[in-house]
Design a protein around this motif. Structure first.
Motif, PDB file in Angstrom:
ATOM      1  N   ILE A  87       0.857  -1.190   0.000  1.00 31.84           N
ATOM      2  CA  ILE A  87       0.000   0.000   0.000  1.00 31.84           C
ATOM      3  C   ILE A  87       0.889   1.235   0.000  1.00 31.84           C
ATOM      4  N   LYS A  88       0.691   2.092  -0.965  1.00 32.29           N
ATOM      5  CA  LYS A  88       1.456   3.331  -1.075  1.00 32.29           C
ATOM      6  C   LYS A  88       0.507   4.513  -1.116  1.00 32.29           C
ATOM      7  N   VAL A  89       0.601   5.390  -0.129  1.00 37.42           N
ATOM      8  CA  VAL A  89      -0.190   6.617  -0.113  1.00 37.42           C
ATOM      9  C   VAL A  89       0.446   7.630  -1.055  1.00 37.42           C
ATOM     10  N   ASN A  90      -0.389   8.378  -1.759  1.00 31.38           N
ATOM     11  CA  ASN A  90       0.071   9.393  -2.710  1.00 31.38           C
ATOM     12  C   ASN A  90       1.095   8.798  -3.683  1.00 31.38           C
ATOM     13  N   PRO A  91       0.696   7.781  -4.436  1.00 30.71           N
ATOM     14  CA  PRO A  91       1.661   7.011  -5.229  1.00 30.71           C
ATOM     15  C   PRO A  91       2.374   7.801  -6.313  1.00 30.71           C
ATOM     16  N   TYR A  92       1.765   8.875  -6.813  1.00 31.91           N
ATOM     17  CA  TYR A  92       2.415   9.673  -7.852  1.00 31.91           C
ATOM     18  C   TYR A  92       2.779  11.073  -7.377  1.00 31.91           C
ATOM     19  N   GLU A  93       2.722  11.270  -6.086  1.00 29.98           N
ATOM     20  CA  GLU A  93       3.203  12.491  -5.448  1.00 29.98           C
ATOM     21  C   GLU A  93       2.462  13.744  -5.915  1.00 29.98           C
ATOM     22  N   ASN A  94       1.263  13.548  -6.430  1.00 29.90           N
ATOM     23  CA  ASN A  94       0.425  14.669  -6.878  1.00 29.90           C
ATOM     24  C   ASN A  94      -0.914  14.736  -6.163  1.00 29.90           C
ATOM     25  N   ALA A  95      -1.350  13.615  -5.540  1.00 34.61           N
ATOM     26  CA  ALA A  95      -2.698  13.531  -4.962  1.00 34.61           C
ATOM     27  C   ALA A  95      -2.616  12.837  -3.598  1.00 34.61           C
ATOM     28  N   PRO A  96      -2.374  13.586  -2.526  1.00 35.13           N
ATOM     29  CA  PRO A  96      -2.093  12.990  -1.212  1.00 35.13           C
ATOM     30  C   PRO A  96      -3.224  12.190  -0.589  1.00 35.13           C
ATOM     31  N   LEU A  97      -4.461  12.354  -1.040  1.00 34.94           N
ATOM     32  CA  LEU A  97      -5.579  11.613  -0.441  1.00 34.94           C
ATOM     33  C   LEU A  97      -5.972  10.416  -1.294  1.00 34.94           C
ATOM     34  N   THR A  98      -4.981   9.820  -1.945  1.00 35.47           N
ATOM     35  CA  THR A  98      -5.175   8.605  -2.721  1.00 35.47           C
ATOM     36  C   THR A  98      -4.124   7.583  -2.289  1.00 35.47           C
ATOM     37  N   PHE A 103      -1.388  -6.541  -4.872  1.00 33.40           N
ATOM     38  CA  PHE A 103      -1.173  -7.874  -4.304  1.00 33.40           C
ATOM     39  C   PHE A 103      -1.509  -8.932  -5.348  1.00 33.40           C
ATOM     40  N   HIS A 104      -1.145 -10.174  -5.064  1.00 33.83           N
ATOM     41  CA  HIS A 104      -1.341 -11.292  -5.985  1.00 33.83           C
ATOM     42  C   HIS A 104      -2.221 -12.354  -5.330  1.00 33.83           C
ATOM     43  N   THR A 105      -3.082 -12.984  -6.123  1.00 35.65           N
ATOM     44  CA  THR A 105      -3.852 -14.140  -5.670  1.00 35.65           C
ATOM     45  C   THR A 105      -3.628 -15.291  -6.643  1.00 35.65           C
ATOM     46  N   ASP A 106      -3.720 -16.509  -6.158  1.00 34.82           N
ATOM     47  CA  ASP A 106      -3.497 -17.677  -7.025  1.00 34.82           C
ATOM     48  C   ASP A 106      -4.644 -17.887  -8.000  1.00 34.82           C
ATOM     49  N   GLN A 107      -5.848 -17.558  -7.560  1.00 36.79           N
ATOM     50  CA  GLN A 107      -7.027 -17.719  -8.398  1.00 36.79           C
ATOM     51  C   GLN A 107      -7.580 -16.357  -8.789  1.00 36.79           C
ATOM     52  N   PRO A 108      -8.210 -16.247  -9.968  1.00 34.64           N
ATOM     53  CA  PRO A 108      -8.802 -14.967 -10.380  1.00 34.64           C
ATOM     54  C   PRO A 108      -9.886 -14.516  -9.406  1.00 34.64           C
ATOM     55  N   THR A 109      -9.781 -13.282  -8.964  1.00 35.55           N
ATOM     56  CA  THR A 109     -10.781 -12.703  -8.074  1.00 35.55           C
ATOM     57  C   THR A 109     -11.053 -11.263  -8.485  1.00 35.55           C
ATOM     58  N   LYS A 161     -16.757 -14.786  -0.991  1.00 40.82           N
ATOM     59  CA  LYS A 161     -16.240 -13.468  -0.629  1.00 40.82           C
ATOM     60  C   LYS A 161     -15.358 -13.538   0.617  1.00 40.82           C
ATOM     61  N   GLN A 162     -14.347 -12.697   0.601  1.00 42.06           N
ATOM     62  CA  GLN A 162     -13.549 -12.441   1.798  1.00 42.06           C
ATOM     63  C   GLN A 162     -13.456 -10.926   1.965  1.00 42.06           C
ATOM     64  N   THR A 163     -13.631 -10.458   3.188  1.00 43.09           N
ATOM     65  CA  THR A 163     -13.582  -9.020   3.456  1.00 43.09           C
ATOM     66  C   THR A 163     -12.655  -8.740   4.628  1.00 43.09           C
ATOM     67  N   LYS A 164     -11.868  -7.685   4.483  1.00 45.52           N
ATOM     68  CA  LYS A 164     -11.024  -7.258   5.585  1.00 45.52           C
ATOM     69  C   LYS A 164     -10.919  -5.739   5.556  1.00 45.52           C
ATOM     70  N   THR A 165     -10.486  -5.175   6.675  1.00 49.97           N
ATOM     71  CA  THR A 165     -10.324  -3.726   6.777  1.00 49.97           C
ATOM     72  C   THR A 165      -8.847  -3.392   6.942  1.00 49.97           C
ATOM     73  N   VAL A 166      -8.366  -2.490   6.101  1.00 54.52           N
ATOM     74  CA  VAL A 166      -6.988  -2.011   6.223  1.00 54.52           C
ATOM     75  C   VAL A 166      -7.032  -0.565   6.677  1.00 54.52           C
ATOM     76  N   LYS A 167      -6.011  -0.158   7.390  1.00 56.11           N
ATOM     77  CA  LYS A 167      -5.913   1.219   7.861  1.00 56.11           C
ATOM     78  C   LYS A 167      -4.912   1.969   6.986  1.00 56.11           C
ATOM     79  N   ILE A 168      -5.313   3.165   6.530  1.00 58.06           N
ATOM     80  CA  ILE A 168      -4.444   3.989   5.695  1.00 58.06           C
ATOM     81  C   ILE A 168      -4.370   5.373   6.321  1.00 58.06           C
ATOM     82  N   LYS A 169      -3.181   5.720   6.807  1.00 60.99           N
ATOM     83  CA  LYS A 169      -2.955   6.991   7.477  1.00 60.99           C
ATOM     84  C   LYS A 169      -2.514   8.036   6.458  1.00 60.99           C
ATOM     85  N   THR A 170      -3.089   9.218   6.536  1.00 56.05           N
ATOM     86  CA  THR A 170      -2.763  10.303   5.614  1.00 56.05           C
ATOM     87  C   THR A 170      -2.232  11.514   6.375  1.00 56.05           C
ATOM     88  N   ALA A 171      -1.554  12.393   5.653  1.00 60.44           N
ATOM     89  CA  ALA A 171      -1.020  13.623   6.239  1.00 60.44           C
ATOM     90  C   ALA A 171      -2.125  14.662   6.401  1.00 60.44           C
TER      91      ALA A 171
END
Length: 565
Positions: A87-98, A103-109, A161-171
């Motif tokens: 997970i990379k916040v602001n991946p292109y250094e132009n939009a900080p709230l993105t 990731f990879h999975t063995d089966q198509p999802t 289905k599988q569901t999980k919650t990730v936390k993403i901290k922003t400036a």
């Protein structure tokens, strides 16, 4: 305000030409300043000369490409998993709230996600198209200075289905946003047109653009300085007109990007004259608006390099970086319209150079069904339609009397029905629907009589107005309007926009309210009931305003992010 027509017209004309307020606005539409340029002495230039004056060049973006290569390699390495994603916040250094999740999975999802909102109707929902094993998930709509909860769901081809919650901290939000107090007085989010991932883009005349949710909370902003243009393309990308660095002298880069800030293509409009004319080129050759054509080319409102500014359009092929066609409206309209005009280009870079702004095209809209274009020209208080290929005019709506037009133009003039108001200094015309010979169009009527317009009502209010045009009968009638009831407090001398939303509501930008001290964005239903009312207090030091407000999908239907392509 008194309604004496002659006195009001003279007062408004003097105001528009001399007031410092308008000069502040005009900083957002700087022109090609050619004080010593031989072209400036010519009235009409050849198409080839105009293309040469625009000086379009395709420009590489090494830092952007390096980031894309980095993410493509992460995808190919397949080291990150559902349990442990990259997970990379602001991946292109132009939009900080993105953020970008890989990731990879063995089966198509198939992957979907929800950025959990702080209140009801503020959750942003998106879904990545198709079943894949290598997943690249562009996440938009994060809160600033917040530990965002992003609920991610993975669905296989058997609907497990599988569901999980990730936390993403922003400036935290930068100071430039915090310096603009945002006050929301109405927010009936159950009646607003918000969709599953729509935000309100506040595209300012210059400097940075940002977007808010139904609470007025900032959920996206863009770090490059932008001027006027913010257009969502058919592929889900957005087209902007940037400064690459805030300290750069010029807005001169037309940029195809996305909400993550990835740059796909960019073109400079940077013709600098040589010899004794060196250094006299101004800032912006592109201004106000752009329209995408069915062939993927972009129609731009531009300056032609003569002493007359903002009266030309150009078609750019983004695949080749070449201008393939230009239309100079000095060659379309009667010579008297520009030769008799006394309106000067009045911004900082053109002041004293004798450049003339007789037309001031501020909107272009392309109709894919007919090949017609709709245009608005502020300084003539005129809207019109013409076929793009043949350049044949279809109709013209203006209060300029028929006797002041050559007889060959009389057949184009629309006759208004009783109660239909002439617009003045208008912005943002576009086609709503077309049924047989009837067209419904929407525009923002500033209601200031610059040269024509409705002189009796000029200055009393501004309004979003819908017209219906019968192209066979050459008639026009006003079928809906909102703003008159707000009176002079929402009158805006310059800028503004109206957008018809998916549920029938209309989003209206009174961008220069109170002589620019405020920008007021109001969403109303079909009956004129307010469901959203947001006001930004503009900083007098900043000298920029909301040029247009748009309600936009922040995960457009046709958008696909793929760093490997």
């Amino acid at each position: 305000m008194k309604s004496n027509g002659i006195l009001l017209a003279l007062a408004m004309s003097s105001f528009m030409l001399t007031t410092p307020v308008v000069m502040l606005h005009e900083q957002s539409k700087t022109v090609l300043a050619q004080k010593k340029n031989g072209n400036a002495k010519k009235t009409k230039l050849s198409d080839s000369q105009i293309i040469k004056n625009l000086g379009v060049k395709k420009v590489a973006n090494p830092s952007n490409d390096a980031l894309t290569t980095k993410y493509a390699n992460i995808v190919k390495d397949q080291q990150y998993t559902w349990e442990n994603p990259y997970i990379k916040v602001n991946p292109y250094e132009n939009a900080p709230l993105t953020a970008l999740m890989i990731f990879h999975t063995d089966q198509p999802t198939k992957i979907s996600y929800r950025v959990i909102g702080k209140t009801a109707n503020t959750t942003i929902k998106n879904e990545v198209k198709g079943y894949q094993t290598n997943h690249q998930v562009p996440i938009v709509g994060l809160y600033a200075g917040y530990d965002n909860s992003v609920e991610v769901t993975m669905t296989d081809q058997f609907d497990n289905k599988q569901t999980k919650t990730v936390k993403i901290k922003t400036a935290n939000l930068p100071k430039w946003i915090k310096s603009f107090p945002i006050n929301v007085t109405v927010k009936d989010k159950t009646k607003m047109s918000l969709g599953s991932n729509e935000l309100t883009v506040l595209n300012r005349t210059t400097k940075q653009t940002f977007a808010v949710d139904g609470d007025g909370e900032v959920r996206w902003y863009y770090l490059r300085w932008n001027e006027h243009i913010f257009e969502q393309l058919n592929n889900g990308h957005i087209l902007l007109f940037n400064k690459i660095k805030s300290g750069d002298e010029k807005y001169n880069m037309l940029v195809e990007t996305d909400y993550l800030g990835r740059v796909y293509r960019q073109f400079s409009f940077d013709k600098t004259l040589g010899g004794s004319y060196a250094g006299t080129a101004g800032l912006s050759l592109v201004h106000h608006d752009v329209a995408e054509m069915p062939n993927g080319n972009w129609l731009l409102t531009v300056d032609d390099g003569s002493k007359y500014v903002e009266d030309t359009i150009a078609e750019l092929n983004p695949n080749t970086g070449k201008i393939v066609k230009v239309i100079d409206f000095k060659k379309i309209f009667p010579e008297s319209m520009y030769k008799k005009s006394k309106i000067k280009a009045n911004d900082n870079t053109s002041s004293g150079l004798g450049l003339m702004d007789w037309l001031h095209i501020n909107t272009i809209d392309y109709d894919a069904k007919t090949g017609n274009i709709l245009l608005s020209a502020r300084n003539q208080d005129i809207i019109w339609s013409m076929n793009y290929q043949t350049k044949k005019i279809n109709w013209i709506f203006t209060s300029k009397p028929a006797k002041e037009w050559p007889s060959s133009f009389h057949k184009y003039l629309l006759k208004p029905s009783k109660g239909t108001k002439y617009p003045g200094g208008q912005h943002g015309i576009y086609l709503l629907k077309e049924t047989g010979s009837k067209l419904d169009i929407l525009l923002y009527d500033n209601n200031i009589a610059v040269t024509n317009g409705d002189k009796k009502q000029s200055g009393k209010f501004s309004a979003a107005t819908e017209y219906q045009i019968d192209t066979k009968k050459k008639t026009i009638k006003q079928v809906w309007s909102y703003g008159k009831n707000l009176g002079k407090q929402n009158f805006t001398e310059v800028i503004g926009y109206a957008q018809r939303l998916n549920n029938g509501n209309t989003l209206i930008n009174f961008g220069f309210k109170n002589t620019g001290k405020e920008s007021n964005i109001i969403e109303v239903d079909a009956y004129g009931n307010q469901v959203f009312n947001l006001t930004i207090t503009n900083s007098p030091k900043d000298m920029t305003y909301v040029y247009r407000a748009y309600r936009m999908q922040f995960y457009p239907d046709n958008y696909v992010f793929d760093a490997t392509k």
